[in-house]
Design a protein around this motif. Structure first.
Motif, PDB file in Angstrom:
ATOM      1  N   LEU A 134     -39.549 -14.716  18.301  1.00  0.00           N
ATOM      2  CA  LEU A 134     -38.682 -13.807  18.918  1.00  0.00           C
ATOM      3  C   LEU A 134     -37.765 -13.027  18.245  1.00  0.00           C
ATOM      4  CD1 LEU A 134     -38.518 -16.965  20.645  1.00  0.00           C
ATOM      5  CD2 LEU A 134     -38.034 -15.202  22.467  1.00  0.00           C
ATOM      6  N   PRO A 135     -37.705 -11.868  18.426  1.00  0.00           N
ATOM      7  CA  PRO A 135     -36.465 -11.051  17.695  1.00  0.00           C
ATOM      8  C   PRO A 135     -35.413 -11.854  17.961  1.00  0.00           C
ATOM      9  CG  PRO A 135     -37.514  -9.555  19.234  1.00  0.00           C
ATOM     10  CD  PRO A 135     -38.125 -10.789  19.513  1.00  0.00           C
ATOM     11  N   ASN A 136     -34.400 -11.843  16.770  1.00  0.00           N
ATOM     12  CA  ASN A 136     -33.071 -12.428  16.937  1.00  0.00           C
ATOM     13  C   ASN A 136     -32.216 -11.900  17.986  1.00  0.00           C
ATOM     14  OD1 ASN A 136     -32.623 -14.401  14.877  1.00  0.00           O
ATOM     15  ND2 ASN A 136     -32.112 -12.654  13.193  1.00  0.00           N
ATOM     16  N   SER A 137     -32.400 -10.949  18.495  1.00  0.00           N
ATOM     17  CA  SER A 137     -31.684 -10.437  19.779  1.00  0.00           C
ATOM     18  C   SER A 137     -31.736 -11.217  20.868  1.00  0.00           C
ATOM     19  CB  SER A 137     -31.977  -8.943  19.910  1.00  0.00           C
ATOM     20  OG  SER A 137     -33.297  -8.867  20.383  1.00  0.00           O
ATOM     21  N   LEU A 138     -32.731 -11.974  20.962  1.00  0.00           N
ATOM     22  CA  LEU A 138     -32.923 -13.032  22.013  1.00  0.00           C
ATOM     23  C   LEU A 138     -32.463 -14.481  21.606  1.00  0.00           C
ATOM     24  CD1 LEU A 138     -36.507 -11.789  22.784  1.00  0.00           C
ATOM     25  CD2 LEU A 138     -34.623 -11.587  24.483  1.00  0.00           C
ATOM     26  N   ASN A 139     -31.883 -14.582  20.787  1.00  0.00           N
ATOM     27  CA  ASN A 139     -31.087 -15.890  20.424  1.00  0.00           C
ATOM     28  C   ASN A 139     -30.150 -16.355  21.443  1.00  0.00           C
ATOM     29  OD1 ASN A 139     -30.304 -18.242  19.111  1.00  0.00           O
ATOM     30  ND2 ASN A 139     -30.421 -17.492  17.242  1.00  0.00           N
ATOM     31  N   GLY A 140     -30.329 -17.666  22.133  1.00  0.00           N
ATOM     32  CA  GLY A 140     -29.470 -17.692  23.182  1.00  0.00           C
ATOM     33  C   GLY A 140     -30.336 -17.837  24.597  1.00  0.00           C
ATOM     34  N   LYS A 141     -31.307 -17.136  24.769  1.00  0.00           N
ATOM     35  CA  LYS A 141     -32.247 -17.200  25.887  1.00  0.00           C
ATOM     36  C   LYS A 141     -32.897 -18.707  26.123  1.00  0.00           C
ATOM     37  CE  LYS A 141     -32.823 -12.713  27.586  1.00  0.00           C
ATOM     38  NZ  LYS A 141     -32.661 -12.548  28.910  1.00  0.00           N
ATOM     39  N   GLU A 142     -32.987 -19.197  27.279  1.00  0.00           N
ATOM     40  CA  GLU A 142     -33.540 -20.198  27.442  1.00  0.00           C
ATOM     41  C   GLU A 142     -35.257 -19.986  27.087  1.00  0.00           C
ATOM     42  OE1 GLU A 142     -34.825 -23.679  30.783  1.00  0.00           O
ATOM     43  OE2 GLU A 142     -33.710 -21.703  31.375  1.00  0.00           O
ATOM     44  N   ILE A 143     -36.048 -20.710  26.268  1.00  0.00           N
ATOM     45  CA  ILE A 143     -37.482 -20.670  25.988  1.00  0.00           C
ATOM     46  C   ILE A 143     -37.871 -21.872  26.258  1.00  0.00           C
ATOM     47  CG2 ILE A 143     -38.947 -20.157  23.975  1.00  0.00           C
ATOM     48  CD1 ILE A 143     -36.535 -18.146  24.321  1.00  0.00           C
ATOM     49  N   PRO A 144     -39.298 -21.991  27.059  1.00  0.00           N
ATOM     50  CA  PRO A 144     -39.824 -23.054  27.442  1.00  0.00           C
ATOM     51  C   PRO A 144     -40.913 -23.646  26.672  1.00  0.00           C
ATOM     52  CG  PRO A 144     -40.872 -20.935  28.146  1.00  0.00           C
ATOM     53  CD  PRO A 144     -39.741 -20.480  27.694  1.00  0.00           C
ATOM     54  N   CYS A 145     -40.439 -23.494  25.369  1.00  0.00           N
ATOM     55  CA  CYS A 145     -41.153 -24.267  24.290  1.00  0.00           C
ATOM     56  C   CYS A 145     -40.166 -24.868  23.332  1.00  0.00           C
ATOM     57  CB  CYS A 145     -41.923 -23.090  23.524  1.00  0.00           C
ATOM     58  SG  CYS A 145     -43.348 -22.379  24.251  1.00  0.00           S
ATOM     59  N   GLN A 146     -40.440 -25.925  22.523  1.00  0.00           N
ATOM     60  CA  GLN A 146     -39.576 -26.743  21.646  1.00  0.00           C
ATOM     61  C   GLN A 146     -39.796 -25.916  20.172  1.00  0.00           C
ATOM     62  OE1 GLN A 146     -37.982 -29.417  22.388  1.00  0.00           O
ATOM     63  NE2 GLN A 146     -38.720 -29.009  24.301  1.00  0.00           N
ATOM     64  N   ASP A 147     -40.959 -25.320  19.808  1.00  0.00           N
ATOM     65  CA  ASP A 147     -40.987 -25.009  18.448  1.00  0.00           C
ATOM     66  C   ASP A 147     -40.772 -23.459  18.596  1.00  0.00           C
ATOM     67  OD1 ASP A 147     -41.480 -24.087  16.055  1.00  0.00           O
ATOM     68  OD2 ASP A 147     -43.720 -24.790  15.935  1.00  0.00           O
ATOM     69  N   VAL A 148     -39.560 -22.872  18.129  1.00  0.00           N
ATOM     70  CA  VAL A 148     -39.203 -21.303  18.282  1.00  0.00           C
ATOM     71  C   VAL A 148     -38.656 -20.795  17.214  1.00  0.00           C
ATOM     72  CG1 VAL A 148     -37.541 -19.875  19.507  1.00  0.00           C
ATOM     73  CG2 VAL A 148     -38.578 -21.842  20.838  1.00  0.00           C
TER      74      VAL A 148
END
Length: 198
Positions: free
Chosen positions: A67-81
């Motif tokens: 994902l773009p850095n701008s989305l850092n802080g979003k909840e992501i439903p995967c462990q490997d990000v």
């Protein structure tokens, strides 16, 4: 769906694309129309293409989401990000991924088994696509009523892919897009054009 160099290529509506090599899938911007499947890698181009529920439907235990850095802080439903910026190169599960600027987000070039794909994200023509010249086999280029079709052609001419696959981004193929004219313009420049579903 169509096949290219042994890969299955899908458009799932809107910005959602996927390329499958046997059981391994690279998905771009899964959205509400995407079916349930397990992706090996998910590429998100921009915040407007981030859909938590759709992402949850394609994430398995081994899925890596980029994902773009701008989305850092979003909840992501995967462990490997992996959070990335333009200009980075990654190797994930032997898939080489390059990130490029694209409007408010990123575009991705990814190479699987020696075949390279480019997904433009939400972007018109950009001068820096010259970096991709003769390095893309199949280019997914946004082609909707929001995009100047000349930008699609100019981008294709700069990249020189074997095949251009125009796809919808957000909206739909509208009255402003003449598919036959776009295909003819590309083929006049010796670039093949495929519409998924044709």
């Amino acid at each position: 769906m169509f096949e290219h160099n042994g890969f299955e290529v899908f458009w799932d509506g809107g910005a959602s694309l996927r390329v499958r090599d046997r059981e391994f899938t690279v998905a771009v911007d899964p959205g509400p129309q995407s079916p349930r499947f397990e992706a090996g890698i998910v590429l998100i181009t921009a915040e407007e293409c981030f859909d938590f529920e759709a992402l949850k439907n394609v994430c398995g235990r081994g899925t890596c989401v980029v994902l773009p850095n701008s989305l850092n802080g979003k909840e992501i439903p995967c462990q490997d990000v992996e959070f990335v910026e333009a200009g980075e190169t990654l190797d994930i599960f032997s898939v080489e991924i390059e990130t490029l600027e694209s409007g408010e987000g990123l575009s991705y070039r990814f190479d699987m088994q020696g075949t390279s794909f480019y997904a433009t994200g939400n972007s018109g023509f950009r001068e820096d696509v010259i970096e991709l010249e003769n390095r893309v086999d199949l280019a997914f280029l946004q082609a909707s009523t929001e995009v100047d079709i000349e930008d699609v052609v100019r981008t294709a001419v700069r990249i020189k892919p074997d095949i251009v696959v125009p796809y919808l981004f957000g909206g739909g193929f509208g009255e402003g897009l003449n598919r036959d004219n776009l295909k003819a313009d590309l083929e006049d420049r010796n670039i093949a054009c495929r519409f998924i579903g044709d």
